[in-house]
Design a protein around this motif. Structure first.
Motif, PDB file in Angstrom:
ATOM      1  N   ARG A  32       0.844  -1.190   0.000  1.00 20.87           N
ATOM      2  CA  ARG A  32       0.000   0.000   0.000  1.00 20.87           C
ATOM      3  C   ARG A  32       0.883   1.245   0.000  1.00 20.87           C
ATOM      4  O   ARG A  32       1.810   1.364   0.807  1.00 20.87           O
ATOM      5  CB  ARG A  32      -0.919   0.030   1.214  1.00 20.87           C
ATOM      6  CG  ARG A  32      -1.992   1.108   1.114  1.00 20.87           C
ATOM      7  CD  ARG A  32      -2.998   0.994   2.233  1.00 20.87           C
ATOM      8  NE  ARG A  32      -4.208   1.746   1.916  1.00 20.87           N
ATOM      9  CZ  ARG A  32      -5.202   1.939   2.775  1.00 20.87           C
ATOM     10  NH1 ARG A  32      -5.134   1.427   3.994  1.00 20.87           N
ATOM     11  NH2 ARG A  32      -6.266   2.629   2.414  1.00 20.87           N
ATOM     12  N   ARG A  59      -3.960   5.139   7.648  1.00 17.16           N
ATOM     13  CA  ARG A  59      -2.914   5.042   6.635  1.00 17.16           C
ATOM     14  C   ARG A  59      -1.564   5.328   7.279  1.00 17.16           C
ATOM     15  O   ARG A  59      -1.474   5.961   8.330  1.00 17.16           O
ATOM     16  CB  ARG A  59      -3.154   6.087   5.530  1.00 17.16           C
ATOM     17  CG  ARG A  59      -4.380   5.870   4.674  1.00 17.16           C
ATOM     18  CD  ARG A  59      -4.164   4.768   3.656  1.00 17.16           C
ATOM     19  NE  ARG A  59      -3.084   5.045   2.718  1.00 17.16           N
ATOM     20  CZ  ARG A  59      -3.237   5.565   1.496  1.00 17.16           C
ATOM     21  NH1 ARG A  59      -4.445   5.890   1.068  1.00 17.16           N
ATOM     22  NH2 ARG A  59      -2.203   5.738   0.698  1.00 17.16           N
ATOM     23  N   GLN A 308      -8.554   5.678  -3.643  1.00 13.62           N
ATOM     24  CA  GLN A 308      -9.043   4.290  -3.727  1.00 13.62           C
ATOM     25  C   GLN A 308      -9.653   3.944  -5.082  1.00 13.62           C
ATOM     26  O   GLN A 308      -9.861   2.770  -5.379  1.00 13.62           O
ATOM     27  CB  GLN A 308     -10.083   4.051  -2.634  1.00 13.62           C
ATOM     28  CG  GLN A 308      -9.518   4.101  -1.209  1.00 13.62           C
ATOM     29  CD  GLN A 308     -10.599   4.136  -0.141  1.00 13.62           C
ATOM     30  OE1 GLN A 308     -11.788   4.069  -0.456  1.00 13.62           O
ATOM     31  NE2 GLN A 308     -10.179   4.253   1.108  1.00 13.62           N
TER      32      GLN A 308
END
Length: 310
Positions: A32, A59, A308
């Motif tokens: 990620r 995050r 996203q």
């Protein structure tokens, strides 16, 4: 006072000749992209706290204090600088990404000056940016070559004023004074957020008589005008080199028109954005230039949805 929902931690990172203060949230997640947040002029990395708290998902976030802002000095040791320019921020960011992310592309978000840095960096190092969000980073108006003599003269005059101590930043008897200043500059900022932010935006010191004064965490040299004229053709070439999808976010209040009047407005800015190969524009209602303070939940939603999306 505002109570952060997600706590940050601080690190000091060697960047060129400086020890950079970097604020981090969350932990790295394999596969990620890290989220890198770049604050604006006369702001600090802690300014992103409200957006971080409003995000639906945690995050790994990297947010530096730019050189001469927050807890990052403008020069090594006790040295001083009297001038700042944009290329330094590009190199500093590159060093920081070397340290934290290596070859992994990042999601890059910048506000105001930080938005301009993000857009330029996206053209300089396109392979290092997966997605890019620009919050009110409009760039500057076009200048004519015949404005150069006056610009250089103004730069020299302001340097002299700085060295005479005529361009210092205001100080306040306590954090409450700093909070009132923040609310005066941004009427939409509520008192709870302002009281918390004041303690990140300033620090306690002493005046010449030994009385406590809260001083803004910013180098007065940032007030010096840039000696070189802004080059729109150069900026457009950088925009054209960006390969990441770009989200350009504006506040409903037209701060650009307020700053420059007819000289530079949103229509011209939108025309410039056509140089970016993949860009969309979004607006945050009921917000001014400090939209990440005014509407952190809406800003967080826009950022997360864009990062996203397929």
């Amino acid at each position: 006072m505002y109570q952060p929902r997600r706590l940050s931690r601080s690190e000091s990172v060697p960047v060129r000749t400086l020890d950079y203060h970097v604020r981090l949230w969350g932990q790295p997640s394999p596969g990620r992209a890290p989220l890198v947040l770049l604050h604006g002029w006369m702001d600090v990395s802690a300014s992103w706290q409200f957006v971080i708290d409003a995000m639906a998902e945690e995050r790994f976030v990297i947010a530096p204090d730019w050189r001469g802002f927050g807890l990052t000095a403008g020069a090594p040791g006790d040295g001083r600088v009297d001038n700042y320019w944009l290329p330094d921020y590009l190199a500093d960011l590159d060093w920081l990404l070397d340290h934290y992310t290596g070859e992994q592309p990042v999601d890059l978000v910048g506000h105001s000056m930080g938005g301009n840095v993000a857009m330029h960096y996206g053209g300089v190092r396109p392979q290092r940016v997966r997605r890019l969000v620009n919050l009110e980073g409009f760039g500057m108006p076009a200048f004519r070559p015949d404005e150069a003599p006056g610009r250089y003269a103004r730069w020299i005059d302001e340097l002299k004023r700085l060295h005479k101590g005529e361009m210092s930043l205001s100080s306040y008897p306590g954090p409450e004074g700093v909070a009132r200043r923040l609310m005066k500059t941004n009427p939409r900022l509520d008192e709870h957020k302002a009281q918390w932010l004041a303690r990140q935006w300033a620090r306690e010191g002493q005046d010449a008589q030994g009385q406590p004064r809260w001083e803004i965490l910013g180098d007065p040299a940032h007030k010096i005008v840039n000696a070189h004229l802004f080059r729109v053709d150069e900026m457009l070439a950088l925009y054209a080199a960006i390969t990441a999808p770009v989200l350009a976010v504006e506040a409903s209040d037209d701060s650009l028109g307020g700053w420059w009047g007819k000289r530079y407005g949103l229509d011209e800015y939108h025309q410039r954005l056509k140089s970016v190969r993949e860009v969309r524009i979004a607006q945050v209602p009921e917000a001014g230039h400090m939209l990440h303070h005014d509407q952190p939940a809406r800003v967080a939603t826009l950022i997360e949805a864009f990062l996203q999306a397929d």
